[in-house]
Design an enzyme around this catalytic site. Structure first.
Site, PDB file in Angstrom:
ATOM      1  N   THR A   1       0.851  -1.185   0.000  1.00  0.00           N
ATOM      2  CA  THR A   1       0.000   0.000   0.000  1.00  0.00           C
ATOM      3  C   THR A   1       0.889   1.238   0.000  1.00  0.00           C
ATOM      4  OG1 THR A   1      -0.083   0.102   2.418  1.00  0.00           O
ATOM      5  CG2 THR A   1      -1.806  -1.172   1.337  1.00  0.00           C
TER       6      THR A   1
ATOM      7  N   VAL B   1       7.891  -2.373   7.052  1.00  0.00           N
ATOM      8  CA  VAL B   1       8.025  -0.920   7.053  1.00  0.00           C
ATOM      9  C   VAL B   1       8.548  -0.461   5.688  1.00  0.00           C
ATOM     10  CG1 VAL B   1       9.124   1.079   8.120  1.00  0.00           C
ATOM     11  CG2 VAL B   1       8.458  -0.886   9.528  1.00  0.00           C
ATOM     12  N   LYS B   2       7.750   0.365   5.039  1.00  0.00           N
ATOM     13  CA  LYS B   2       8.078   0.834   3.692  1.00  0.00           C
ATOM     14  C   LYS B   2       8.736   2.207   3.780  1.00  0.00           C
ATOM     15  CE  LYS B   2       5.731   0.830  -0.827  1.00  0.00           C
ATOM     16  NZ  LYS B   2       4.391   0.781  -1.451  1.00  0.00           N
ATOM     17  N   LEU B   3       9.931   2.320   3.187  1.00  0.00           N
ATOM     18  CA  LEU B   3      10.761   3.522   3.313  1.00  0.00           C
ATOM     19  C   LEU B   3      11.131   4.068   1.941  1.00  0.00           C
ATOM     20  CD1 LEU B   3      13.155   1.890   5.901  1.00  0.00           C
ATOM     21  CD2 LEU B   3      11.523   3.720   6.465  1.00  0.00           C
TER      22      LEU B   3
END
Length: 217
Positions: A27, A86-88
């Protein structure tokens, strides 16, 4: 190749899950906004709903663009559910945050990758997933699939464990070509998955089988 669906729509996620081939969800803030999900509490609650629908990893993106904020938001996201990744963003502080989370055993997804150099840095920082954006490269007349090929070669050369997550996948041929090139994961809309089902010879063959059965019975 793992199949992820790139959406925040619960109905689409449930439909992909029902097919029995879904491995995870990605997402981003744009997808959340598209579903009318706003406000920090509502967004966090929506991530929990997604995790309840699927068994695989669910990428949840930080909004901060500086290191301390990324760490704070990332830790909050990771604490939501064991499936959260965790999207960075691929910026200097994002790479630093990736290294921080990797050292802590928290899964990460480095996003907005557009070059082999960026992909190399993400792997060096220990990213679980590295997301090259195929469709956006195609939009500027650059071969997104060539980036997948370069990443596969580099990662195999040095034994990097980071998984290539082909993102901004827009059609079934993107999916097929990513599979040919050895992408570990692809993420796209529901149509990019269900589109693989379609072939006119399958439709005509099934119609003929049913017609022949009806004649004899």
């Amino acid at each position: 190749m793992k199949f992820f669906i790139d959406t925040a729509n619960l109905n689409d996620i449930a439909e992909a899950e029902a097919l029995g081939v879904l491995d995870g969800v990605t997402t981003n803030p744009s997808l959340m906004a598209k579903e009318g999900i706003t406000g920090a509490a509502n967004i966090l609650n929506h991530y929990k709903k997604i995790c309840d629908l699927v068994e695989g990893d669910v990428s949840a993106e930080v909004i901060a663009t500086e290191y301390d904020g990324m760490i704070q938001q990332g830790e909050e996201l990771a604490a939501l559910h064991p499936q959260i990744v965790v999207k960075l963003p691929m910026i200097a502080d994002g790479v630093k945050a990736c290294k921080y989370f990797s050292d802590k055993g928290i899964k990460t997804n480095m996003t907005l990758i557009f070059s082999a150099g960026q992909a190399l840095l993400a792997a060096k920082a220990g990213a679980t997933y590295v997301s090259p954006f195929l469709g956006r490269l195609d939009d500027i007349s650059t071969d997104g699939l060539n980036l997948i090929s370069e990443m596969r070669l580099i990662y195999d050369n040095y034994g990097f464990k980071s998984q290539i997550l082909a993102a901004s996948v827009r059609n079934t041929m993107h999916v097929i070509n990513c599979a040919k090139l050895g992408s570990d994961v692809m993420t796209g809309p529901l149509s990019s998955i269900t589109g693989l089902l379609k072939h006119p010879l399958t439709d005509s063959g099934l119609a003929q089988f049913l017609a022949d059965y009806k004649k004899g019975n």
